[in-house]
Write an enzyme that holds these catalytic residues in place. Structure first.
Site, PDB file in Angstrom:
ATOM      1  N   HIS A 113       0.797  -1.234   0.000  1.00 14.76           N
ATOM      2  CA  HIS A 113       0.000   0.000   0.000  1.00 14.76           C
ATOM      3  C   HIS A 113       0.827   1.279   0.000  1.00 14.76           C
ATOM      4  O   HIS A 113       0.296   2.364  -0.134  1.00 14.76           O
ATOM      5  CB  HIS A 113      -0.926   0.047   1.232  1.00 14.76           C
ATOM      6  CG  HIS A 113      -0.216   0.429   2.491  1.00 14.76           C
ATOM      7  ND1 HIS A 113       0.508  -0.463   3.233  1.00 14.76           N
ATOM      8  CD2 HIS A 113      -0.092   1.621   3.126  1.00 14.76           C
ATOM      9  CE1 HIS A 113       1.029   0.153   4.280  1.00 14.76           C
ATOM     10  NE2 HIS A 113       0.696   1.410   4.242  1.00 14.76           N
ATOM     11  N   ARG A 114       2.129   1.154   0.141  1.00 15.81           N
ATOM     12  CA  ARG A 114       2.997   2.326   0.280  1.00 15.81           C
ATOM     13  C   ARG A 114       2.869   3.215  -0.963  1.00 15.81           C
ATOM     14  O   ARG A 114       2.959   2.724  -2.098  1.00 15.81           O
ATOM     15  CB  ARG A 114       4.411   1.776   0.418  1.00 15.81           C
ATOM     16  CG  ARG A 114       5.456   2.591   1.065  1.00 15.81           C
ATOM     17  CD  ARG A 114       5.193   3.142   2.390  1.00 15.81           C
ATOM     18  NE  ARG A 114       4.970   2.214   3.461  1.00 15.81           N
ATOM     19  CZ  ARG A 114       4.375   2.553   4.617  1.00 15.81           C
ATOM     20  NH1 ARG A 114       3.941   3.784   4.815  1.00 15.81           N
ATOM     21  NH2 ARG A 114       4.207   1.666   5.561  1.00 15.81           N
TER      22      ARG A 114
END
Ligand code: UD1
Ligand code: UDP
Length: 350
Positions: free
Chosen positions: A203-204
């Site tokens: 998700h970064r």
């Protein structure tokens, strides 16, 4: 004492689950949810299953650019701080909710306590690095989880008010592991065999917002020939659809899951492949090899101890690590003794 806690994103609910009820044994807590995360499976599920007290306020800020999100939180928090007049504002981690909570308090001369202080990636392109540096420098009490975090602060001239209490997420895992074993049946439900799959999260922002990085990650997972379980963060889902990336059949994509299901999947995974901060730590707590798809990590001790390997988003490096990464050393005690929340309470009391 009247303590006002600001939370808003998934990892902060999990951290608050370990701390809030302990603080409430001796203090009044006002809980403010900024609304940064709002989907049922990104927010409500954690309050329900981890018995986090119901927020006194929900700012319903929602999604948007950094300026919109942080600015709206600041405006709304100011009204609440004026009304509630807290003695202390408590914030966790490094999200926009963390910075807004700390900045608003600091401007109003309310002392700030920062849980998970001192972490550094030394990559100022990360919104989290900006948030955590600013928050640390606004805080009066800095609760650091690791020795390297304490050194990072010292190197920036922050010495006063720094307390190494250990990691509140370790408290959380110790507390909720048994409940997960009792209540979660996700391993059976997904038809998985123990140690027969790899658990992945992505998700970064630096990975999702760059088509090449995300494409490399998905291609490596597709070509790994491993059964992969991927609870997909809404940010990543959106970018995968926008870029038209496709998963092979070995990857089982599921919606974001509750914490009990998540730690249950972690407990029984063969390896964990992630770009999450919290999941890197949980892999260590569960004694699972962790493969981190970032160019650096704040959790350097896990790498030094040989249980975490940094592979960036190079497809071959990810694939090689999935096949061959095996920790060789015994784990060292990095994250304290699982009583971080009690230590925080003792320090606040004194
Ligand atoms: C935020 C934090 C990040 C943390 C992560 C934990 C910042 C700058 N980033 O990143 O440090 O690791 O939370 O998960 O604070 N969305 C939904 N539903 C939701 C929440 C988000 O659909 O309930 C989607 C929206 O399209 C939104 C996007 O996800 O624009 C990103 O959400 P946002 O909170 O801005 O950042 P995260 O990537 O979640
Ligand atoms: N997590 C969860 N469900 C999921 C994915 C993650 O409960 O579907 C938990 C995970 O176990 C960890 C925390 O969320 O406790 C990590 O949050 P996230 O990866 O969103 O953010 P980060 O830690 O990178 O800031």
């Amino acid at each position: 004492m009247k303590i006002l806690t600001v939370i808003g994103a998934r990892p902060q609910f999990i951290k608050a689950a370990a701390v809030s009820n302990i603080i409430r044994q001796q203090h009044e807590e006002i809980l403010v949810h900024t609304g940064q995360h709002y989907d049922e499976n990104m927010s409500k599920v954690f309050f329900d299953e981890l018995e986090i007290p119901k927020p006194d306020y929900n700012l319903s800020v929602g999604s948007g650019g950094h300026g919109f999100q942080t600015g709206t939180m600041l405006m709304k928090l100011e009204e609440i701080y004026l009304k509630e007049k807290p003695d202390l504002v408590l914030v966790y981690g490094d999200t926009n909710s963390t910075l807004a909570g700390a900045l608003c308090a600091s401007k109003m001369l309310i002392p700030v306590a920062h849980v998970e202080a001192g972490l550094r990636s030394f990559n100022m392109n990360m919104p989290e690095e900006q948030n955590r540096i600013l928050t640390d420098h606004l805080s009066k009490y800095l609760f650091v989880p690791t020795s390297s975090a304490e050194i990072n602060l010292k190197n920036e001239g922050v010495i006063k008010g720094v307390y190494n209490v250990g990691d509140v997420m370790y408290d959380g895992v110790l507390r909720f592991k048994k409940l997960a074993e009792k209540k979660s049946n996700i391993v059976e439900k997904l038809g998985l065999s123990k140690n027969g799959y790899i658990l992945t999260t992505i998700h970064r922002a630096e990975n999702t917002n760059d088509i090449n990085r995300l494409k490399n990650i998905i291609e490596a997972l597709n070509e790994s020939n491993e059964k992969i379980i991927l609870p997909l963060h809404p940010r990543t889902k959106k970018y995968i659809e926008d870029y038209g990336l496709k998963f092979y059949e070995n990857i089982k994509v599921i919606e974001p899951i509750g914490y009990l299901d998540m730690i249950s999947l972690e407990m029984h995974a063969k390896k964990i492949v992630t770009d999450s901060g919290g999941v890197q730590k949980e892999a260590f707590f569960m004694e699972k090899p962790c493969i981190t798809m970032r160019d650096e990590t704040e959790w350097v001790e896990t790498v030094e101890n040989g249980w975490n390997v940094i592979v960036g988003t190079n497809k071959d490096k990810i694939l090689n690590a999935i096949i061959s990464f095996v920790p060789e050393q015994k784990q060292k005690n990095i994250f304290g003794d699982g009583s971080a929340a009690n230590k925080i309470l003792d320090i606040i009391n004194s």
